[in-house]
Design a protein around this motif. Structure first.
Motif, short mmCIF file in Angstrom:
data_model
loop_
_atom_site.label_atom_id
_atom_site.label_comp_id
_atom_site.label_asym_id
_atom_site.label_seq_id
_atom_site.Cartn_x
_atom_site.Cartn_y
_atom_site.Cartn_z
N GLY A 9 -1.03 -29.30 -9.22
CA GLY A 9 -1.99 -28.24 -8.88
C GLY A 9 -1.27 -26.94 -8.59
N GLY A 11 -2.80 -23.97 -7.95
CA GLY A 11 -3.65 -22.98 -7.29
C GLY A 11 -2.82 -22.33 -6.19
N ILE A 12 -3.44 -21.52 -5.36
CA ILE A 12 -2.65 -20.78 -4.37
C ILE A 12 -1.96 -21.71 -3.37
CG2 ILE A 12 -4.61 -20.28 -2.80
CD1 ILE A 12 -3.19 -17.43 -2.50
N ALA A 13 -2.56 -22.88 -3.08
CA ALA A 13 -1.95 -23.81 -2.12
C ALA A 13 -0.68 -24.43 -2.71
CB ALA A 13 -2.94 -24.91 -1.74
N ASP A 32 -0.09 -28.23 -13.84
CA ASP A 32 -1.51 -27.87 -13.73
C ASP A 32 -2.21 -28.18 -15.04
OD1 ASP A 32 -3.14 -25.94 -11.51
OD2 ASP A 32 -4.09 -26.26 -13.46
N LYS A 33 -3.43 -28.66 -14.93
CA LYS A 33 -4.19 -28.98 -16.13
C LYS A 33 -4.72 -27.72 -16.81
CE LYS A 33 -8.38 -30.12 -13.48
NZ LYS A 33 -9.31 -29.02 -13.79
N GLY A 39 -6.04 -21.71 -10.50
CA GLY A 39 -7.14 -22.53 -9.97
C GLY A 39 -8.38 -21.69 -9.71
N ARG A 40 -8.87 -21.77 -8.48
CA ARG A 40 -10.12 -21.06 -8.14
C ARG A 40 -9.92 -19.56 -7.92
NH1 ARG A 40 -11.86 -25.05 -3.59
NH2 ARG A 40 -9.91 -26.11 -4.11
N ALA A 55 -12.89 -16.90 -6.51
CA ALA A 55 -12.90 -16.00 -5.35
C ALA A 55 -13.02 -14.54 -5.81
CB ALA A 55 -11.62 -16.19 -4.54
N PHE A 57 -12.90 -11.91 -3.44
CA PHE A 57 -12.00 -11.18 -2.53
C PHE A 57 -11.60 -12.15 -1.44
CE2 PHE A 57 -16.38 -9.48 -1.28
CZ PHE A 57 -16.59 -10.42 -0.28
N ILE A 128 -2.35 -34.55 -14.69
CA ILE A 128 -1.70 -35.76 -14.19
C ILE A 128 -2.79 -36.79 -13.89
CG2 ILE A 128 -0.19 -36.75 -12.43
CD1 ILE A 128 1.12 -34.67 -14.43
N GLN A 162 -10.13 -34.88 -6.49
CA GLN A 162 -9.12 -35.15 -7.52
C GLN A 162 -7.87 -35.78 -6.90
OE1 GLN A 162 -9.52 -31.10 -8.70
NE2 GLN A 162 -10.31 -31.61 -10.72
N GLY A 320 -4.07 -27.89 0.43
CA GLY A 320 -5.19 -27.25 -0.27
C GLY A 320 -6.26 -26.87 0.73
N ASP A 321 -7.26 -26.15 0.25
CA ASP A 321 -8.28 -25.62 1.18
C ASP A 321 -9.06 -26.73 1.89
OD1 ASP A 321 -9.78 -26.40 -1.03
OD2 ASP A 321 -10.97 -24.55 -1.13
N VAL A 328 -9.32 -18.58 0.61
CA VAL A 328 -8.01 -18.32 0.02
C VAL A 328 -6.92 -18.41 1.09
CG1 VAL A 328 -6.60 -16.47 -0.99
CG2 VAL A 328 -8.89 -16.94 -1.91
P1 FAD Z 1 -7.42 -24.69 -6.46
O1 FAD Z 1 -7.39 -23.23 -6.63
O2 FAD Z 1 -8.63 -25.42 -6.90
O3 FAD Z 1 -6.14 -25.28 -7.21
C1 FAD Z 1 -6.03 -26.62 -7.59
C2 FAD Z 1 -5.38 -26.72 -8.96
O4 FAD Z 1 -5.19 -28.09 -9.27
C3 FAD Z 1 -6.24 -26.15 -10.08
O5 FAD Z 1 -5.53 -25.12 -10.75
C4 FAD Z 1 -6.51 -27.35 -11.00
O6 FAD Z 1 -6.50 -27.00 -12.37
C5 FAD Z 1 -5.36 -28.27 -10.66
N1 FAD Z 1 -5.61 -29.71 -10.86
C6 FAD Z 1 -6.63 -30.47 -10.37
N2 FAD Z 1 -6.47 -31.75 -10.73
C7 FAD Z 1 -5.34 -31.81 -11.46
C8 FAD Z 1 -4.64 -32.89 -12.11
N3 FAD Z 1 -5.08 -34.13 -12.06
N4 FAD Z 1 -3.50 -32.58 -12.79
C9 FAD Z 1 -3.02 -31.30 -12.86
N5 FAD Z 1 -3.65 -30.26 -12.25
C10 FAD Z 1 -4.78 -30.52 -11.56
N6 FAD Z 1 -12.29 -17.79 -0.90
C11 FAD Z 1 -12.21 -16.64 -0.18
O7 FAD Z 1 -11.31 -16.50 0.66
N7 FAD Z 1 -13.09 -15.62 -0.39
C12 FAD Z 1 -14.08 -15.71 -1.33
O8 FAD Z 1 -14.85 -14.77 -1.51
C13 FAD Z 1 -14.17 -16.90 -2.10
N8 FAD Z 1 -15.12 -17.02 -3.06
C14 FAD Z 1 -15.13 -18.11 -3.88
C15 FAD Z 1 -16.04 -18.18 -4.93
C16 FAD Z 1 -16.03 -19.26 -5.80
C17 FAD Z 1 -17.02 -19.31 -6.92
C18 FAD Z 1 -15.08 -20.30 -5.62
C19 FAD Z 1 -15.01 -21.46 -6.58
C20 FAD Z 1 -14.18 -20.25 -4.56
C21 FAD Z 1 -14.20 -19.17 -3.67
N9 FAD Z 1 -13.30 -19.07 -2.61
C22 FAD Z 1 -13.23 -17.94 -1.86
C23 FAD Z 1 -12.42 -20.20 -2.26
C24 FAD Z 1 -10.99 -20.06 -2.77
O9 FAD Z 1 -11.00 -19.66 -4.12
C25 FAD Z 1 -10.31 -21.42 -2.63
O10 FAD Z 1 -10.38 -21.84 -1.28
C26 FAD Z 1 -8.82 -21.41 -3.01
O11 FAD Z 1 -8.58 -20.66 -4.17
C27 FAD Z 1 -8.38 -22.87 -3.18
O12 FAD Z 1 -7.03 -22.94 -3.56
P2 FAD Z 1 -6.34 -24.36 -3.78
O13 FAD Z 1 -4.95 -24.07 -4.24
O14 FAD Z 1 -6.52 -25.19 -2.56
O15 FAD Z 1 -7.18 -25.10 -4.93
#
Ligand code: FAD
Length: 347
Positions: A9, A11-13, A32-33, A39-40, A55, A57, A128, A162, A320-321, A328
Motif C-alpha cells: 500500500g 497511500g500516504i500512510a 501498490d496495486k 491511494g485515496r 481527499a 483538502f 499482493i 484488505q 493507515g487511517d 489524511v
Molecule cells: P489509502 O490511501 O487507501 O492507501 C492504501 C493503498 O493500498 C492504496 O493505494 C491501494 O491501491 C493499496 N492496496 C490495497 N490493497 C492492496 C493489495 N492487496 N496489494 C497492493 N496494494 C494494495 N481526508 C481528509 O483529511 N480531508 C478530506 O477532505 C478527505 N476527503 C475524502 C474524500 C474521499 C472521497 C475519500 C475516499 C477520502 C477522503 N479523505 C479525506 C480521507 C483520506 O483520503 C484518507 O484518510 C487517506 O488518504 C488514507 O490514506 P491511507 O494511506 O491510510 O490509505
C-alpha cells in the motif's frame, strides 16, 4: 542495510512509514496495486482537466505533521485552499467560515504522495494476494503468482478490510480486529464543461468549494460536497470541472449502481441546489468512481481505533487511517509513527 521491510500500500500512510524507515537508513520496498502511488489522495487525468477523486483538502492539528506540511508548502507541493468556501443550507448559499486552515496538493492532490514517494522503491500495478512465511522470513505473492522477497518484516498499509484478507491465514486475531474497523464506501463523480459555469446570484464568481447540508431525508440526499478543480492552485488554465462527492449513507445504498447513472444523479442533485433561475450547461465529460473503502467508521470500531498502528510478534505490522481516524493527517501520523517505532527496534 540489515533489515528489509516490505510495505503493501503506497497511500500516504505506507509512504510516511517508508520515509521514516528510509531516513533511518533501512531498506524498504513498497507495493501498490494502483498505477501509481497515492491511494485515496490520487487524481485523475482527463482530456481537459485533472480532477481529485479522493481527499479534496486536509487540515493540520499535530505539530509533527505541521512541520512536514510547512516543508511541503515551502517546496511548492501544497498550498492553502480553499479561500472561497461556501455552504448550502435550507436558506440558500452562504459563505462558510470556520478559521480552519486547509491545504491541498499543487498542482494536484497527488503531488503530496508523489513527493513522499521520491527516493523510495515503489512497485506499482502489483496486487499482493497472499503472504508466505518461511524460516522467519516473509514472501509476498502477487496477482500473477510471482513471489517477492524475502523480507524480515511486512507492513500492511491498506484499508482495514484488505488488510484482514492478507492476515487471516497468519494472524487470525489481528484479522478480526481489522474487520471491526468498517470502511464505508463513497462515490465521487466528475463533470467537465466546455464553458465556464454561469454566475450564481449572491455568490462570488470565484467560489471554489461548497458543502451541502443534508435535506430533510438525509439517506435519500445524494450530494455532500462539490469542488471546482480549475479553481485549485496550479490548475488555472484548464477547463471548468467539478468533483462531486456523495454522502456516505447514499453511497452505501447505491454501491451497486452504474457509474454513469450515479454521476448523473450527483450532477442533478447539484443543479437542484443552485440558486433559482440558474441553469448549468451540459457536461462534455461525466463519470464517477466508487471508493469501496473510503472512510473508516471510527465510532463503529470502538476501541479498535486510536491505537495509531498495530504490530505482531511475527514481523507483521499495520498502519493507515483505520487505526487513527478518517483524515489524511491521521493516515500520515499512523504510518510515520509505525515507521519510527520499527526503525528504533531494528537490529
Ligand atoms: P489509502 O490511501 O487507501 O492507501 C492504501 C493503498 O493500498 C492504496 O493505494 C491501494 O491501491 C493499496 N492496496 C490495497 N490493497 C492492496 C493489495 N492487496 N496489494 C497492493 N496494494 C494494495 N481526508 C481528509 O483529511 N480531508 C478530506 O477532505 C478527505 N476527503 C475524502 C474524500 C474521499 C472521497 C475519500 C475516499 C477520502 C477522503 N479523505 C479525506 C480521507 C483520506 O483520503 C484518507 O484518510 C487517506 O488518504 C488514507 O490514506 P491511507 O494511506 O491510510 O490509505
Amino acid at each position: 542495510p540489515s533489515v528489509s521491510t516490505a510495505i503493501i500500500g503506497a497511500g500516504i500512510a505506507g509512504l510516511a512509514c517508508g520515509q521514516a524507515l528510509h531516513s533511518a537508513g533501512l531498506a524498504v520496498r513498497l507495493f501498490d496495486k494502483g498505477r501509481g502511488p497515492g491511494g485515496r489522495m490520487s487524481s485523475r487525468h482527463l482530456p481537459g482537466a485533472v480532477v481529485d477523486l479522493g481527499a479534496q483538502f486536509f487540515s493540520v492539528r499535530d505539530p509533527a505533521f505541521r512541520r512536514r506540511v510547512t516543508g511541503w508548502q515551502e517546496a511548492g507541493h501544497v498550498d492553502l485552499w480553499p479561500d472561497a468556501f461556501w455552504q448550502v443550507t435550507e436558506t440558500g448559499w452562504k459563505r462558510h467560515r470556520d478559521n480552519v486552515e486547509r491545504f491541498i496538493g499543487t498542482p494536484r492532490m497527488s503531488a503530496v504522495t508523489r513527493r513522499l514517494a521520491e527516493g523510495l522503491e515503489v512497485v506499482t500495478g502489483t496486487r499482493i494476494e497472499r503472504l508466505e512465511e518461511q524460516a522467519g522470513q516473509w514472501w509476498l505473492v502477487d496477482q500473477h503468482q510471482q513471489r517477492h522477497g524475502p523480507f524480515a518484516q511486512v507492513v500492511i498499509a491498506t484499508p482495514t478490510p484488505q488488510a484482514a484478507a492478507l492476515l487471516a491465514e497468519h494472524e487470525p486475531a489481528l484479522a478480526e480486529t481489522c474487520e471491526a474497523v468498517i470502511q464505508r464506501p463513497c462515490w465521487t463523480a466528475w463533470a467537465c464543461f466546455d464553458s465556464p459555469l454561469p454566475s450564481l446570484p449572491g455568490v462570488d464568481d470565484d467560489w471554489q468549494a461548497v458543502r451541502l447540508d443534508p435535506g430533510h431525508d438525509r439517506a435519500a440526499d445524494p450530494l455532500r460536497f462539490v469542488t471546482r478543480n480549475d479553481h485549485k492552485p496550479g490548475r488555472h488554465g484548464q477547463g471548468e470541472s467539478l468533483s462531486l462527492l456523495a454522502r456516505l449513507e447514499w453511497s452505501e445504498a447505491h454501491r451497486e449502481q452504474e457509474a454513469e447513472a450515479v454521476a448523473r444523479q450527483l450532477l442533478d442533485a447539484f443543479r437542484e441546489r443552485l440558486p433559482q433561475g440558474v441553469t448549468l450547461p451540459e457536461p462534455s465529460d461525466l463519470g464517477a468512481h466508487l471508493w469501496r473503502y473510503a472512510q473508516p467508521d471510527v465510532f463503529a470500531a470502538g476501541e479498535a481505533v486510536n491505537l495509531d498502528y498495530r504490530r505482531s510478534s511475527s514481523g507483521l505490522a499495520l498502519c493507515g487511517d483505520g487505526w487513527r481516524g478518517p483524515r489524511v493527517e491521521d493516515a500520515w501520523l499512523s504510518g510515520h509513527h509505525l515507521g519510527e517505532a520499527l526503525a528504533v527496534d531494528a537490529p
